[in-house]
Design an enzyme around this catalytic site. Sequence first.
Site, PDB file in Angstrom:
ATOM      1  CG  ASP A 106     -21.799  49.918  53.189  1.00 11.54           C
ATOM      2  OD1 ASP A 106     -20.650  50.037  52.982  1.00 11.54           O
ATOM      3  OD2 ASP A 106     -22.790  50.625  52.905  1.00 11.54           O
ATOM      4  CE  LYS A 130     -21.078  54.889  55.726  1.00  6.53           C
ATOM      5  NZ  LYS A 130     -21.418  55.626  54.466  1.00  6.53           N
ATOM      6  CG  ASP A 178     -22.302  55.666  47.110  1.00 10.39           C
ATOM      7  OD1 ASP A 178     -21.699  54.447  46.588  1.00 10.39           O
ATOM      8  OD2 ASP A 178     -21.699  56.262  47.981  1.00 10.39           O
ATOM      9  CB  CYS A 234      -5.440  70.768  27.799  1.00 14.20           C
ATOM     10  SG  CYS A 234      -6.889  71.260  26.945  1.00 14.20           S
TER      11      CYS A 234
END
Length: 645
Positions: A106, A130, A178, A234
Amino acid sequence: MAAMFGGFVGQEVVKALSGKFHPLYQWFYFDSAESMPEEILAPAEYEPLSSRYDPQIAVFGRTIQQQLESLKLFLVGAGALGCEFLKNFAMMGIACGEQGVVTVTDDDVIEKSNLSRQFLFRNWHIGSSKSTVASDAARKLNPALHINALQNRVSPETENVFNDAFWDGLDMVVNALDNVNARLYVDSRCVYYCKPLLESGTLGAKCNTQMVVPRMTENYGASRDPPEKSAPMCTVHSFPHNIDHCLTWARSELEGLLEKGPSEANTFLADPNKYIDAVKSSADAAAREQLAKVVEVLVADKVTSFEDCVAWARLKFQDYFHDRIAQLTYTFPEDAITSTGAPFWSAPKRFPHAVKFDAADPAHAAFMQAGAILKAEVYGIPRPDWASDPAAVAAAAAKVPVPEFQPRKGVKIETDPKADNPQPTASFDDDSVIDRMVTQLQGATKGLPQGYKLQPIQFEKDDDTNYHMDLIAGLANMRARNYSIPEVDKLKAKLIAGRIIPAIATATAMATGLVCLELYKVLQQKPLESYRNTFANLALPLFAMAEPIPSKSFEHKDLKWSIWDRWILEGDMTVQEVLDWFEQRSLKAYSISAGQSLLYNDIFPKHKERLNKKMSELVVTVAKQTLSDRRHFDVVVACEDEEGE
């Protein structure tokens, strides 16, 4: 099984305490009999070993326990799912034998927002890797666990790390990712190397699992969810109608003003002559726009004192929330109609109103404070003591002279919701504009000290003292006030602008528990009908389980194949020998490519010269691939049968 039921029961407890979501009003029955051995094993298989794994041995037997301990498993991701998986692996005894190893990777670091659900992490781990912290925590759960922590993203750029030898040495892969793009890449690698992939994901109270078994099930990439809808350009820029639009715009503005602009200016400052030469050599609209950003940062918006920063924030407020809105309502008055005669300002469009600066308004003062402090941070300007008082900053802002707004005619404002981000428009005088901006820059940078650099703002949502979320919330709420949209507090703004995917520990525990039940089946090489893909929504609650879809197969005469198959041609063959190999199978090969390079195609007369050349030679000379450390190379062969299909 404990993780699965723990997640379910935990969510029911939360429902009882919070009154949120629908509780279960019936009996709930769940089993995974398919995970158990097909036949009753010899009594000796179930005898305990006086180890922590005896309860598992009593269910599955010693042989499966030994297989678990010898497993070589690759866990991709060490976040919420990854932490749960590592806990389960440690408890199950996976990779706790001499031959076993769990490789976890990770590239992310621990943030404060992770702590609510990534339970292997603590406050003092914030900022640490991590994978490293999770691996250390898993070893404390089971000291016998053999685990190797990496900090590499699994992607085409790291194929030198995750190479043929690495993938060939794996028994299975577990995804704890994820995002879809990373999942698709890992899936493609598992298909290529024929490795089982155990896939799962969560979103709030929802979770899903998918089993990908070589030569049996379809792969993850065989079916995809429709892409998420994003607000038209927009709408975000001129016609927002909910707070999400305002927050999307606010984050974009923060990054443009305080990160991208200063970063581009630093590129210029690192080597001005090289940067100017590159701009002049291209001399197009895009180059002109990039140079304009540098001019804005180093000339137009340059600040030398905190008072200048306050003035900058005040003028930005005037531009964003008064002048632009006044110009918009001048161009499209409240009674404007479209070309079809319909009211222009019809739902979902909201007619906006310009906001006038008021130093006594706490929201205006907070915006001034956050904007001035962050502008000063970019330019390395010390923050005076009075900067900590929003009222004092607002009072200083009230003294800034502001030019009176004058509406302009002929201003083009994008109204087409199908229009993408606007591209820079070329102009006949691009060269003269670039020359003028270069002159401005040369004059502005003469007095700068050697090695002068700006400090671009890297958006960080979890530090409540850095004023990042204060500015984003201020930008979004002032824009919401323009359009009469309900404003939000800083926490709600953080969830939306920080793009925090809602996740809770209960759904994560259930997903990983379900995956680990499938892991037993993979070890035993169960048939297709034994596996289960699951979708669950703990909020309803809803549980849907189904057998995986078999992989799609193709046939041609005596040949039959699926996405899991590939033809392996041994030896260093020539192009002609490859064509002959396909000819023997009643297939006419007419094109051979490697990556993006075309090695042979029968429509090009010059390619006939390549017929007697070795494939390896063409891969090196034409496709520019390096084969020194590889045992094979991949080519794609396009062919047709006798009927031209």
